[in-house]
Design a protein around this motif. Structure first.
Motif, PDB file in Angstrom:
ATOM      1  N   VAL A  43      -4.817 -13.245 -27.602  1.00 52.39           N
ATOM      2  CA  VAL A  43      -4.427 -13.437 -26.212  1.00 52.39           C
ATOM      3  C   VAL A  43      -5.080 -14.665 -25.688  1.00 52.39           C
ATOM      4  O   VAL A  43      -6.191 -15.338 -25.840  1.00 52.39           O
ATOM      5  CB  VAL A  43      -5.328 -12.318 -25.331  1.00 52.39           C
ATOM      6  N   GLU A  44      -4.316 -15.455 -24.602  1.00 51.12           N
ATOM      7  CA  GLU A  44      -4.290 -16.762 -24.197  1.00 51.12           C
ATOM      8  C   GLU A  44      -4.695 -16.702 -22.664  1.00 51.12           C
ATOM      9  O   GLU A  44      -3.711 -16.191 -21.867  1.00 51.12           O
ATOM     10  CB  GLU A  44      -3.524 -17.837 -24.647  1.00 51.12           C
ATOM     11  N   ILE A  54      -5.398 -21.174  -6.669  1.00 50.88           N
ATOM     12  CA  ILE A  54      -5.752 -21.327  -8.264  1.00 50.88           C
ATOM     13  C   ILE A  54      -7.271 -21.897  -8.371  1.00 50.88           C
ATOM     14  O   ILE A  54      -7.565 -22.836  -7.794  1.00 50.88           O
ATOM     15  CB  ILE A  54      -4.586 -22.280  -9.000  1.00 50.88           C
ATOM     16  N   SER A  55      -7.818 -21.022  -9.263  1.00 50.52           N
ATOM     17  CA  SER A  55      -9.259 -21.731  -9.213  1.00 50.52           C
ATOM     18  C   SER A  55      -9.498 -22.545 -10.800  1.00 50.52           C
ATOM     19  O   SER A  55     -10.325 -23.337 -10.950  1.00 50.52           O
ATOM     20  CB  SER A  55     -10.409 -20.724  -9.324  1.00 50.52           C
ATOM     21  N   GLU A  56      -8.753 -21.929 -11.836  1.00 50.36           N
ATOM     22  CA  GLU A  56      -8.572 -22.839 -12.949  1.00 50.36           C
ATOM     23  C   GLU A  56      -7.209 -22.447 -13.622  1.00 50.36           C
ATOM     24  O   GLU A  56      -6.706 -21.406 -13.374  1.00 50.36           O
ATOM     25  CB  GLU A  56      -9.902 -22.276 -13.825  1.00 50.36           C
ATOM     26  N   LYS A  57      -6.791 -23.462 -14.419  1.00 46.43           N
ATOM     27  CA  LYS A  57      -5.496 -23.265 -15.045  1.00 46.43           C
ATOM     28  C   LYS A  57      -5.724 -23.711 -16.562  1.00 46.43           C
ATOM     29  O   LYS A  57      -6.217 -24.631 -16.937  1.00 46.43           O
ATOM     30  CB  LYS A  57      -4.444 -23.645 -14.521  1.00 46.43           C
ATOM     31  N   SER A  58      -5.079 -23.046 -17.531  1.00 45.47           N
ATOM     32  CA  SER A  58      -4.851 -23.730 -19.019  1.00 45.47           C
ATOM     33  C   SER A  58      -4.076 -24.816 -19.164  1.00 45.47           C
ATOM     34  O   SER A  58      -3.163 -24.942 -18.104  1.00 45.47           O
ATOM     35  CB  SER A  58      -4.995 -22.634 -19.854  1.00 45.47           C
ATOM     36  N   GLU A  59      -3.788 -25.393 -20.243  1.00 43.45           N
ATOM     37  CA  GLU A  59      -2.969 -26.452 -20.552  1.00 43.45           C
ATOM     38  C   GLU A  59      -1.520 -25.651 -20.637  1.00 43.45           C
ATOM     39  O   GLU A  59      -0.666 -26.300 -20.434  1.00 43.45           O
ATOM     40  CB  GLU A  59      -3.159 -27.170 -21.609  1.00 43.45           C
TER      41      GLU A  59
END
Lengths: 113, 113
Positions: A43-44, A54-59
């Protein structure tokens, strides 16, 4: 018991099409998340959302992805131009407070052909 | 965030206690230990979490060593329905990271009749 719901349960789309995955988080929760799981993989984390931003996002969460909370109940993930590699289970999750547990929805299986 | 190490798989006899270990030797003082599980392709399910003290709920017990470098999830009377992948996640709750869960490979627990 309150739960996170997601619709549709399965979405089939053609490459290049836009899709919107929908989630209804638990009503008094403040933090919202999207995750994905490619078949057979872990799970990613994709993105977290709090206070209408948005407070955080992945690549993984590039310009093709966007999230929105259009009203007081829905939380959506949009993929603008789907690719074959976007085929995965997409899970929505929500949480009440910073140190509380996350509750996950049942997922939407996205199949891009 | 601290890394976690879990055995890739374990077996347990139905009705017996399942003890799932997790090493998190680099854990810092403000990081929580969370346990989730995923049954087949369903959404991850929260089990339990803790900071320093042992915790117990209706599903399981969490035993955290005094130095906090490892923990054990205990399912007191495992049933066939407890067959799942179990994830140990260490995460700090801050405004910046919003405590999204970062999943590893987990431990695949198989409960056998």
């Amino acid at each position: 018991e309150p739960e996170v719901t997601q619709t549709p349960s399965h979405q089939v789309t053609q490459m290049g099409q836009e899709v919107i995955l929908r989630c209804v988080p638990i009503s008094n929760h403040l933090y919202f998340y999207w995750y994905r799981q490619i078949l057979g993989q872990k799970v990613e984390f994709l993105v977290s959302f709090y206070n209408n931003e948005i407070s955080e996002k992945s690549e993984i969460f590039d310009d093709q992805f966007s999230v929105e909370r259009p009203d007081g109940s829905n939380f959506t993930l949009k993929i603008r131009s789907t690719k074959l590699e976007d085929s995965a289970m997409y899970f929505c999750a929500s949480r009440m407070g910073l140190d509380s547990e996350q509750y996950f929805g049942p997922g939407t299986r996205l199949t891009v052909t | 965030d601290a890394k976690t190490t879990q055995p890739p798989s374990m077996d347990c006899a139905e009705g017996r206690a399942a003890n799932l270990p997790c090493n998190h030797s680099t854990i810092s003082g403000n990081e929580y230990v969370y346990w989730y599980r995923q049954i087949h392709s369903q959404g991850p399910q929260y089990i339990i979490h803790g900071l320093k003290n042992n915790e117990t709920n209706e599903m399981a017990s969490l035993i955290i060593t005094e130095d906090r470098k490892s923990s054990t999830l205990i399912l007191p009377h495992a049933t066939l329905r407890d067959t799942a992948v179990y994830y140990c996640i260490v995460r700090v709750a801050t405004i910046k990271n919003n405590n999204d869960m970062r999943f590893g490979a987990g431990t695949r627990l198989t409960v056998k009749p």
